[in-house]
Motif scaffolding. Structure first.
Motif, short mmCIF file in Angstrom:
data_model
loop_
_atom_site.label_atom_id
_atom_site.label_comp_id
_atom_site.label_asym_id
_atom_site.label_seq_id
_atom_site.Cartn_x
_atom_site.Cartn_y
_atom_site.Cartn_z
N PRO A 167 8.41 0.43 10.57
CA PRO A 167 8.75 0.60 9.31
C PRO A 167 8.31 -0.64 8.44
CG PRO A 167 10.67 1.07 10.81
CD PRO A 167 9.65 0.42 11.67
N TYR A 168 8.38 -1.89 8.99
CA TYR A 168 8.10 -3.17 8.50
C TYR A 168 6.47 -3.01 8.15
CZ TYR A 168 7.80 -8.14 7.85
OH TYR A 168 7.34 -9.43 7.26
N LYS A 169 5.70 -2.70 8.90
CA LYS A 169 4.35 -2.39 8.66
C LYS A 169 4.03 -1.43 7.45
CE LYS A 169 1.35 -3.37 12.21
NZ LYS A 169 0.79 -2.74 13.40
N ALA A 170 4.96 -0.26 7.35
CA ALA A 170 4.90 0.77 6.38
C ALA A 170 4.99 -0.14 5.25
CB ALA A 170 5.74 1.80 6.79
N ALA A 171 6.36 -0.85 5.06
CA ALA A 171 6.73 -1.45 3.88
C ALA A 171 5.55 -2.22 3.24
CB ALA A 171 8.02 -2.28 4.02
N ALA A 172 4.92 -3.07 4.36
CA ALA A 172 3.88 -3.99 3.93
C ALA A 172 2.72 -3.06 3.07
CB ALA A 172 3.16 -4.73 5.13
N ARG A 173 2.30 -1.94 3.78
CA ARG A 173 1.28 -1.08 3.28
C ARG A 173 1.82 -0.44 1.70
NH1 ARG A 173 0.51 0.78 8.51
NH2 ARG A 173 1.94 2.76 8.12
N ALA A 174 3.23 -0.20 1.67
CA ALA A 174 3.62 0.36 0.41
C ALA A 174 3.52 -0.58 -0.53
CB ALA A 174 5.24 0.68 0.68
N PHE A 175 3.22 -1.83 -0.46
CA PHE A 175 3.39 -2.87 -1.65
C PHE A 175 1.68 -2.47 -2.29
CE2 PHE A 175 6.62 -5.34 -0.07
CZ PHE A 175 7.20 -5.72 -1.01
N GLU A 176 0.70 -1.96 -1.68
CA GLU A 176 -0.61 -1.72 -2.10
C GLU A 176 -0.55 -0.47 -3.15
OE1 GLU A 176 -3.29 -0.85 1.37
OE2 GLU A 176 -2.90 -2.98 2.08
N VAL A 177 0.65 0.23 -3.44
CA VAL A 177 0.55 1.35 -4.29
C VAL A 177 0.34 0.99 -5.75
CG1 VAL A 177 3.14 1.25 -4.75
CG2 VAL A 177 1.89 3.40 -4.92
N ILE A 178 0.73 -0.51 -6.04
CA ILE A 178 0.38 -0.98 -7.53
C ILE A 178 -0.99 -1.00 -7.65
CG2 ILE A 178 0.80 -2.78 -9.15
CD1 ILE A 178 3.55 -1.05 -8.32
N PRO A 179 -1.92 -1.88 -6.79
CA PRO A 179 -3.14 -1.79 -7.17
C PRO A 179 -3.92 -0.40 -6.98
CG PRO A 179 -2.84 -2.94 -5.13
CD PRO A 179 -1.37 -2.65 -5.79
N ARG A 180 -3.37 0.32 -5.98
CA ARG A 180 -4.06 1.90 -5.94
C ARG A 180 -3.89 2.62 -7.21
NH1 ARG A 180 -1.71 3.05 -1.45
NH2 ARG A 180 -0.28 4.60 -2.12
N THR A 181 -2.45 2.48 -7.54
CA THR A 181 -2.52 3.39 -8.87
C THR A 181 -3.16 2.81 -10.15
OG1 THR A 181 -0.21 3.64 -8.27
CG2 THR A 181 -0.71 4.12 -10.43
N LEU A 182 -3.25 1.34 -10.12
CA LEU A 182 -4.01 0.62 -11.24
C LEU A 182 -5.66 1.32 -11.10
CD1 LEU A 182 -3.14 -2.71 -11.30
CD2 LEU A 182 -2.82 -1.16 -13.10
N ALA A 183 -6.11 1.41 -9.88
CA ALA A 183 -7.58 1.77 -9.79
C ALA A 183 -7.64 3.45 -10.04
CB ALA A 183 -8.03 1.71 -8.30
N GLN A 184 -6.63 4.15 -9.79
CA GLN A 184 -6.83 5.77 -10.00
C GLN A 184 -6.72 5.72 -11.42
OE1 GLN A 184 -3.25 6.76 -8.13
NE2 GLN A 184 -4.07 7.68 -6.17
#
Length: 556
Positions: A436-453
């Protein structure tokens, strides 16, 4: 002892276990998906229709969520997040919802694999601690007196808004307003209360470029007797009251019994003497302007105008507080207790102007105004409402930076840097919490990913390239240029975010996600009215007791 038994009647609905978790995650994700497209400079607008037929066009996350009508309790909790974020720091309302939704979505596979929610929450809490520690590493302090730096910060934070096409106009207004009301308390502590001391006055007409920050206050009032009282006074002496300048009636209805014709004349004379007495107390201090929150009688108006004093009545308490702060006056409850120190002498000009069909009073050119009014002009009410929403965000950003002068790179760079640091740390975590810790780390990438989208670029290529640039952790300033979708150095572009806003966003999003994950029961105990059921028992009628005069005796 017997274990307590939960008794459920027919009207009570109950959902338990993973069913609840999945429902909550889906509801939260649905809310996040609604406003996902409003993040970044290339954001889309939402058209909101209210029940009365009004239309709102905005890309402000909080304004959109405020208008949503949702039934699911988890979705309602998500709406509250946005409101909390707006009240606390005034910015990041869209980011907090997107991040919370992604954190919950990242937890879904673990719920399917029968991970206990407590384990997931423990991992998320650890990730939050490490994320804030990582944010401290990449944050840096700035000089709040550097106007160009402040301008860049506010512009980058509101560059996603409707008003960004008008250049630095809104950012300039916000910085001027916040600088005006900032009070230095010493030891690097500053008081910046934008809710109390910054008033936004919207007047349709004119151009947006005519908007300005007044060195004082303005309110929608005219003098009491326009023909007799001055509408322009230079260096006025101002007295502020929150008591009425009219004859005080009895607390309860007072009955006066008049036997003779002369008694009526005596009664009127007493009223006149009372008002004359109050006015004489005020006129001792030679004021030029008297402002009261309560009523002001025609007789008082006569005495004041005869002495060359202008008067304004029935002003709002909030406006009165702003005037007091701007011109250095003290609001007085009893005119008899007035002192020279209560008179405000800090204003340079009092003027009443007619704009459109309405009169506005200005108290401006103040020596040390610690309160101000932002005057917004624009083509229509809809545009002015959107400009005001953008200005409130800009004021929030400027306040946060002045109160806590630390910055982090914008454009998703801070989130990518934190994600990279947390991914490296995840390998040192023992037990099943690592996943779950690793999943939380990946979840932070949602902000730059949304900007790119929202920029319309190839998301997979952009994100892969960004992750590779952040893998070595040497340059945390690499992010996405929200206008073009090109990978850029945020330091060169001057795109910054406030440290305080980022910390609040992470805390609110992750703590809310943990709270929703720990729900394992939804019990709805709303009872429906049973058709044809037994009527409620009537209350027994008690005969009222009466006293000797026939008056009703009320029960104690």
């Amino acid at each position: 002892m017997h274990a307590p038994v939960l008794v459920l009647n027919e009207a009570t609905k109950r959902e338990t276990g993973s069913k609840v978790h999945h429902a909550n995650i889906q509801a939260s994700k649905a809310v996040a998906d609604i406003i996902r497209t409003t993040l970044g400079p290339r954001s889309m607008l939402k058209m909101l229709l209210d029940p009365t037929g009004g239309i709102v066009l905005t890309n402000d996350g909080n304004a959109i969520l405020r208008e949503l009508d949702v039934a699911h309790p988890a979705a309602k909790t998500m709406l509250e997040l946005s409101r909390t974020q707006d009240e606390e720091v005034g910015d990041g309302t869209t980011s907090v919802i997107i991040l919370a939704g992604e954190m919950l979505y990242a937890a879904e596979p673990f719920i399917d694999k029968a991970f206990h929610p407590t384990v997931i929450c423990r991992a998320y809490s650890k990730a939050l601690e490490d994320a804030i520690a990582a944010l401290d590493q990449i944050a840096f302090e700035i000089n709040v007196n550097d106007r160009q730096m402040l301008l860049n910060i506010v512009r980058s934070c509101i560059g996603t808004k409707f008003t960004s096409r008008f250049g630095t106009l809104i950012a300039d207004l916000a910085i001027d307003a916040v600088n005006t009301i900032t009070v230095d308390l010493g030891n690097g502590i500053r008081e910046v209360d934008i809710k109390k001391y910054v008033k936004v006055e919207k007047i349709p007409g004119g151009q947006l470029e005519d908007s300005k920050v007044l060195t004082g206050v303005m309110f929608n009032k005219d003098v009491v007797s326009p023909g007799k009282m001055r509408r322009r006074i230079a260096n006025p002496r101002i007295i502020l009251l929150d008591s009425p300048l009219e004859y005080k009636k009895g607390e309860n209805m007072t009955n006066a019994e008049l036997m003779n014709e002369d008694d009526w004349t005596v009664l009127l004379k007493m009223e006149e003497e009372y008002i004359e007495n109050i006015c004489s107390h005020i006129l001792r201090f030679k004021p030029d302007l008297v402002i009261t929150e309560k009523g002001l009688s025609d007789l008082a108006s006569h005495y004041l105008s005869k002495a060359g004093v202008s008067a304004i009545r029935r002003i709002r308490k909030t406006d009165n507080n702003r005037i007091a702060r701007a011109c250095g006056a003290t609001i007085v409850n009893r005119p008899e207790e007035l002192q020279e120190s209560d008179v405000g002498t800090g204003a340079g000009l009092f003027e009443v102007e007619k704009i459109g069909d309405e009169f506005f009073a200005y108290i401006v050119q103040c020596k040390d105004p610690k309160a101000c009014t932002v005057l917004l002009r624009g083509a229509s009410k809809d545009i002015l409402n959107e400009v005001e929403r953008n200005l409130q965000d800009a004021l929030g950003v400027a306040r946060n930076v002045i109160k806590d002068a630390k910055l982090v790179p914008g454009g998703g760079a801070a989130e990518l840097a934190i994600s990279s640091i947390l991914k490296k740390k995840s390998s040192s975590i023992e037990g099943i919490e690592q996943w779950p810790y690793k999943a939380a780390a990946r979840a932070f990438e949602v902000i730059p990913r949304t900007l790119a989208q929202n920029c319309g670029v190839n998301v997979i290529r952009t994100m892969t390239s960004l992750q590779a640039r952040h893998a070595d952790g040497k340059d945390p300033n690499i992010g996405i240029d929200g206008n073009s979708g090109v990978i850029s150095d945020m330091k060169e572009l001057g795109i910054w975010d406030s440290y305080g806003v980022k910390v609040q966003t992470f805390k609110t999003a992750i703590e809310a996600a943990c709270m929703l994950l720990r729900i394992d029961d939804i019990v709805s105990g709303i009872k429906k009215k049973q058709a044809g059921g037994p009527a409620a028992p009537a209350k027994p009628q008690v005969e009222d007791e009466k006293d000797a005069d026939g008056e009703q005796i009320l029960p104690e």
